[in-house]
Every structure is written in C-alpha cells, then in structure tokens.
Design a protein around this motif. Structure first.
Motif, short mmCIF file in Angstrom:
data_model
loop_
_atom_site.label_atom_id
_atom_site.label_comp_id
_atom_site.label_asym_id
_atom_site.label_seq_id
_atom_site.Cartn_x
_atom_site.Cartn_y
_atom_site.Cartn_z
N ALA A 171 0.82 -1.22 0.00
CA ALA A 171 0.00 0.00 0.00
C ALA A 171 0.85 1.26 0.00
O ALA A 171 0.47 2.28 -0.59
N ALA A 172 2.01 1.20 0.67
CA ALA A 172 2.85 2.40 0.82
C ALA A 172 3.42 2.88 -0.51
O ALA A 172 3.61 4.08 -0.70
N LEU A 173 3.70 1.95 -1.42
CA LEU A 173 4.32 2.35 -2.69
C LEU A 173 3.44 3.30 -3.49
O LEU A 173 3.86 4.43 -3.79
N PRO A 174 2.19 2.93 -3.84
CA PRO A 174 1.35 3.89 -4.57
C PRO A 174 0.93 5.08 -3.71
O PRO A 174 0.75 6.19 -4.22
N ALA A 175 0.78 4.85 -2.40
CA ALA A 175 0.35 5.95 -1.53
C ALA A 175 1.40 7.05 -1.48
O ALA A 175 1.06 8.24 -1.44
N SER A 176 2.68 6.67 -1.48
CA SER A 176 3.75 7.66 -1.37
C SER A 176 4.11 8.30 -2.71
O SER A 176 4.92 9.22 -2.75
N PHE A 177 3.50 7.81 -3.79
CA PHE A 177 3.74 8.40 -5.10
C PHE A 177 2.52 9.15 -5.65
O PHE A 177 2.66 10.04 -6.48
N ARG A 178 1.31 8.76 -5.15
CA ARG A 178 0.12 9.33 -5.77
C ARG A 178 -1.01 9.70 -4.81
O ARG A 178 -1.59 10.77 -4.93
N TRP A 179 -1.31 8.82 -3.83
CA TRP A 179 -2.59 8.95 -3.14
C TRP A 179 -2.56 9.75 -1.85
O TRP A 179 -3.56 10.39 -1.51
N ASN A 180 -1.47 9.74 -1.11
CA ASN A 180 -1.45 10.39 0.19
C ASN A 180 -0.48 11.57 0.18
O ASN A 180 0.73 11.37 0.13
N PRO A 181 -0.98 12.80 0.26
CA PRO A 181 -0.12 13.98 0.19
C PRO A 181 0.98 14.00 1.25
O PRO A 181 2.12 14.39 0.96
N GLN A 182 0.66 13.56 2.46
CA GLN A 182 1.67 13.56 3.51
C GLN A 182 2.79 12.56 3.24
O GLN A 182 3.97 12.84 3.49
N LEU A 183 2.44 11.40 2.69
CA LEU A 183 3.45 10.41 2.37
C LEU A 183 4.27 10.83 1.16
O LEU A 183 5.47 10.54 1.08
N ILE A 184 3.63 11.49 0.20
CA ILE A 184 4.36 12.00 -0.96
C ILE A 184 5.43 12.99 -0.49
O ILE A 184 6.59 12.94 -0.96
N THR A 185 5.06 13.86 0.43
CA THR A 185 6.01 14.83 0.97
C THR A 185 7.12 14.13 1.75
O THR A 185 8.30 14.46 1.61
N LEU A 186 6.75 13.15 2.57
CA LEU A 186 7.73 12.42 3.37
C LEU A 186 8.72 11.67 2.48
O LEU A 186 9.94 11.74 2.70
N TYR A 187 8.20 10.98 1.48
CA TYR A 187 9.08 10.23 0.57
C TYR A 187 10.05 11.17 -0.15
O TYR A 187 11.25 10.89 -0.24
#
Length: 235
Positions: A171-187
């Motif tokens: 779940a973290a892979l697509p979430a950190s590239f597309r779906w979750n703004p906070q995870l995109i920023t963190l990544y």
C-alpha cells in the motif's frame, strides 16, 4: 542459558516456564476470537494472490503459446475468485458493528484501500489501543539500533508480522507516489536527504500504520488536511 541452566528435561522446562510466567508484570488481553476465522480467510486470499504472481512469472519465461493461454485462463479464474472472497470477507466483518466502524476508519485514510484496511484490522487486533512505537514494532517496521562501543551501525527492521508488513509495503508504494499527500512529501524529503528508496518506503509504510492507529484511537475519520484553528478577530 536462562538462569545459567544447561540441562533440559520436562521437569526443568516446567520450572523455567513457571519462572518466566511469574516474571511477567503485565498480562495482555487475548486477541478478539471473532478475528481468527477472518485471519484464516485473509491467508487464503493472500495465497490466491501468490498463485497469480507465480503464474505471471511462468508466462514471462515461457514461449509456448498454448501454455501461456492456459496460464492466463488460470489467472483470470483466480482473479475472479480473489474478488469474490474479498467481497465475502468484507461482508462478514461488517456483520459486527464495532469491527465495521474500525474498518471504515482505517479505510478513510488516503492510500489505504479496503483490502489493506481489512489486513490491518484483522492482523493487528491491538490497533488503536497501543502506541505508535508498539504498532510499528508489532508490524516489523520499527527501526532498531545496531551500535557497539564507538561504532554506530545502520538502523534496521526485524521481526514482526510478515503478512501485515507485506500488505503495508504494497500500500505504501502507490500511496507515497500518488494517493497520500503527507506520504508524498515524506518520501520526497527522505529521498532528497539521500535515503535509499527501500528505507524511504519503510518509513512511509510505518507512517501509514501510525495513521491507522491514530484514527482508530480517536474514533474520527482521516482528514487530508488538519482542521484550521479558529482565530479570534483582531481588535
């Protein structure tokens, strides 16, 4: 070598178990028995997913068109079964109002789909009742020190619940590239700081679980942006 005892027999083992039990200061409640059949159901669904992946690998290394056709038919059949079983599992969970509420809270998080939400709910019965550090440790995504004397080793993850950890990574892979703004920023921040992709992804998986633990503990759905604090008008 506990208690400096090397000998082993039933009597010694019984005494050792009794001593270890007496040393326990906190007794944890047993897992919700309702979740056991759901866990078995989830394992079966995981095995279907693994079977599909194996068939896809076979197709990639096979030039025989007839065999490819047979394996593609098997994949379609298994994919249909997986979809049916996921739907059946969700329906079974929703027969329990409290479990349904927890499932919806976890599913409200950007980047966590229904399947991942069910995995977290079933494979971590403690969700919402433990600290963020405990949740990460149980899932096997907590960073541990590897230091000795003057040497500072690289922190690493270890142990934990394998199927839960695998679902969080997926779940973290697509979430950190597309779906979750906070995870995109963190990544992006971690990669910019020179971290490896795998370490950044582990951090995102850990954060995703922390989000789930938080929404269940608070009993309120996920909010992409924190609510703005009302300010008193200037006088």
């Amino acid at each position: 070598m506990f208690q400096l005892q090397r000998a082993k027999n039933d009597k010694i083992d019984a005494a050792l178990i009794a001593a270890c039990t007496a040393a326990v200061k906190k007794i944890h409640a047993a897992p919700d028995p309702r979740l056991l059949p759901f866990a078995e159901h989830l394992t079966m669904i995981d095995q279907i997913t693994e079977d599909i992946a194996r068939l896809k690998n076979r197709i990639e290394s096979c030039r025989n068109m007839r065999l490819q056709k047979l394996w593609k038919e098997d994949i379609a059949r298994l994919a249909k079964r997986e979809k049916v079983e996921l739907k059946a599992l969700a329906a079974a969970i929703r027969e329990h109002r409290d479990l349904a509420e927890r499932l919806d809270l976890i599913n409200s998080i950007d980047g966590i789909g229904l399947k991942t939400a069910m995995v977290i709910l079933v494979r971590m019965p403690e969700i919402g009742q433990i600290t963020r550090e405990q949740a990460a440790a149980l899932a096997g995504i907590a960073p541990y020190d590897d230091d000795s004397g003057d040497r500072t080793g690289v922190r690493h993850i270890a142990g934990g619940r394998e199927r839960l950890r695998r679902a969080l990574f997926t779940a973290a892979l697509p979430a950190s590239f597309r779906w979750n703004p906070q995870l995109i920023t963190l990544y992006g921040r971690l990669m910019g700081a020179g971290k490896e992709h795998k370490r950044a992804l582990i951090a995102c998986a850990r954060k995703l679980l922390i989000f789930a633990n938080t929404v269940v503990a608070r009993g309120t759905p996920w909010q992409t942006k924190p609510p703005e604090i009302a300010r008193a008008p200037a006088t």
